[in-house]
Design an enzyme around this catalytic site. Structure first.
Site, PDB file in Angstrom:
ATOM      1  N   GLU A   1      43.371  20.129 -32.197  1.00 21.99           N
ATOM      2  CA  GLU A   1      43.916  19.767 -30.879  1.00 21.99           C
ATOM      3  C   GLU A   1      43.495  18.365 -30.457  1.00 21.99           C
ATOM      4  OE1 GLU A   1      44.209  21.473 -26.290  1.00 21.99           O
ATOM      5  OE2 GLU A   1      43.283  22.696 -27.862  1.00 21.99           O
TER       6      GLU A   1
ATOM      7  N   GLU B   1      36.897  28.786 -31.374  1.00 20.18           N
ATOM      8  CA  GLU B   1      36.668  27.354 -31.286  1.00 20.18           C
ATOM      9  C   GLU B   1      35.346  26.970 -31.948  1.00 20.18           C
ATOM     10  OE1 GLU B   1      36.894  26.103 -27.238  1.00 20.18           O
ATOM     11  OE2 GLU B   1      38.915  26.903 -26.930  1.00 20.18           O
TER      12      GLU B   1
ATOM     13  N   ASP C   1      43.241  35.077 -29.246  1.00 16.59           N
ATOM     14  CA  ASP C   1      42.273  34.020 -28.962  1.00 16.59           C
ATOM     15  C   ASP C   1      40.979  34.625 -28.423  1.00 16.59           C
ATOM     16  OD1 ASP C   1      41.345  31.464 -28.759  1.00 16.59           O
ATOM     17  OD2 ASP C   1      42.706  30.836 -27.171  1.00 16.59           O
TER      18      ASP C   1
ATOM     19  N   ASP D   1      43.722  32.038 -24.685  1.00 17.97           N
ATOM     20  CA  ASP D   1      42.975  32.219 -23.443  1.00 17.97           C
ATOM     21  C   ASP D   1      43.464  31.250 -22.365  1.00 17.97           C
ATOM     22  OD1 ASP D   1      41.865  29.849 -24.370  1.00 17.97           O
ATOM     23  OD2 ASP D   1      39.789  30.553 -24.345  1.00 17.97           O
ATOM     24  N   SER D   2      44.397  30.373 -22.741  1.00 17.86           N
ATOM     25  CA  SER D   2      45.074  29.529 -21.745  1.00 17.86           C
ATOM     26  C   SER D   2      45.806  30.374 -20.717  1.00 17.86           C
ATOM     27  CB  SER D   2      46.054  28.575 -22.436  1.00 17.86           C
ATOM     28  OG  SER D   2      46.871  29.268 -23.378  1.00 17.86           O
TER      29      SER D   2
ATOM     30  N   LYS E   1      41.422  33.764 -33.291  1.00 16.50           N
ATOM     31  CA  LYS E   1      41.122  32.327 -33.251  1.00 16.50           C
ATOM     32  C   LYS E   1      39.834  32.116 -32.478  1.00 16.50           C
ATOM     33  CE  LYS E   1      43.081  29.356 -30.374  1.00 16.50           C
ATOM     34  NZ  LYS E   1      41.869  28.716 -29.766  1.00 16.50           N
TER      35      LYS E   1
END
Length: 293
Positions: free
Chosen positions: A189, A122, A90, A51-52, A120
């Site tokens: 991270e 978080e 993501d 999502d970056s 993925k």
């Protein structure tokens, strides 16, 4: 030079075998067909459609505005370019936080519409129920702990995590909780290397570092950082392998100058017309102009 040489499809078993042999797993982000094609040719094991892309490609200030539709479109393009890489989609902000059912519905789109191998998300122990639900729905999951960009408001910005004994212990416990919930992979991270080394030694699944040192089972970088293609900010852990911003800016500036001066396009950039056809065209145009209105 291609490193893939028609390699077999990378699967979770491929990654586990690398982990068991002590071979480092390579991972990069990609958001479009051209970059993904180069990563496929280079033999990158895992490609993350992160999502970056909200910041590196779409120009958002953070990753939070990125939608599922945007993620699916980019992930599908990457899959078309990289058929053998292990592809991770993501999960964007609020695509899994509301409920397990919401997570399954959105993660299923990554698998069915984009051909992803894994999704993925978080979070640590707080998302273990979501991970478990996804796994029960036959959707493989990569966990993501440490600096989690979707939680920047809680974390107080882009800051390294796990630097005290207490916070490090919580991260180690989060890693174990995600593994027990059924996660296939773990991304860590901006955490001290000493902490991720403990995680990696205790883990039965591959632990991938992004800014968390070299004691994990593999490493990830944002491809735009690696290429020097995103300069709004550069995290401490980034190594720039190229300066594409400068190369591209120089090329665009040279094009602008040549168009203004008339140097481009030159004769070699134009399509010729046979002389006999040109003369025929001129005769036709002249005859046409003589006709009364």
């Amino acid at each position: 030079m291609s490193a893939t040489a028609q390699r077999p499809k990378v699967t979770i078993h491929t990654l586990l075998e690398k982990m068991e042999r002590g071979e480092q797993i390579t991972m990069l982000t990609a958001y479009d067909y051209p970059i993904a094609l180069l990563e496929e040719r280079a033999g990158i094991d895992i490609i993350l459609v992160g999502d970056s892309l909200g910041m590196t490609v779409l120009g958002y200030e953070t990753t939070l505005p990125v939608s599922m539709d945007e993620m699916i479109n980019h992930a599908a393009a990457v899959r078309r370019a990289a058929p053998t890489a292990y592809l991770v989609g993501d999960m964007p902000y609020m695509s899994y936080q509301p409920s397990v059912e919401t997570a399954i519905r959105n993660a299923g789109r990554f698998m069915a519409e984009a051909g992803c191998d894994c999704v993925k998300l978080e979070g640590g122990a707080n998302v273990a129920d979501v991970v478990s639900g996804l796994v029960k729905a036959t959707i493989p999951v990569m966990g993501h702990i440490g600096l989690t960009p979707q939680s920047l408001a809680q974390l107080g910005g882009f800051k390294s995590q796990g630097r005290s004994a207490e916070t490090a212990k919580r991260l180690i416990e989060d890693a174990r909780a995600l593994e027990e919930a059924g996660a296939s992979l773990l991304l860590v991270e901006a955490v001290p290397e000493a902490v991720t080394e403990i995680m990696a030694k205790r883990s039965r699944i591959p632990v991938i570092s992004i800014g968390s040192g070299g004691k994990c089972h593999g490493n990830l970088l944002i491809v735009h950082d690696l290429l020097g293609f995103f300069d709004r900010f550069t995290p401490r852990f980034v190594k720039k392998y190229a300066d594409l911003n400068r190369v591209i800016l120089d090329a665009i500036s040279a094009y602008r100058d040549e168009v203004v001066s008339g140097a481009f396009p030159a004769k070699e950039h134009c399509y010729p017309m046979p002389g006999v056809e040109l003369r025929k065209l001129r005769d036709m145009m002249a005859a046409s102009s003589d006709q009364p209105e």
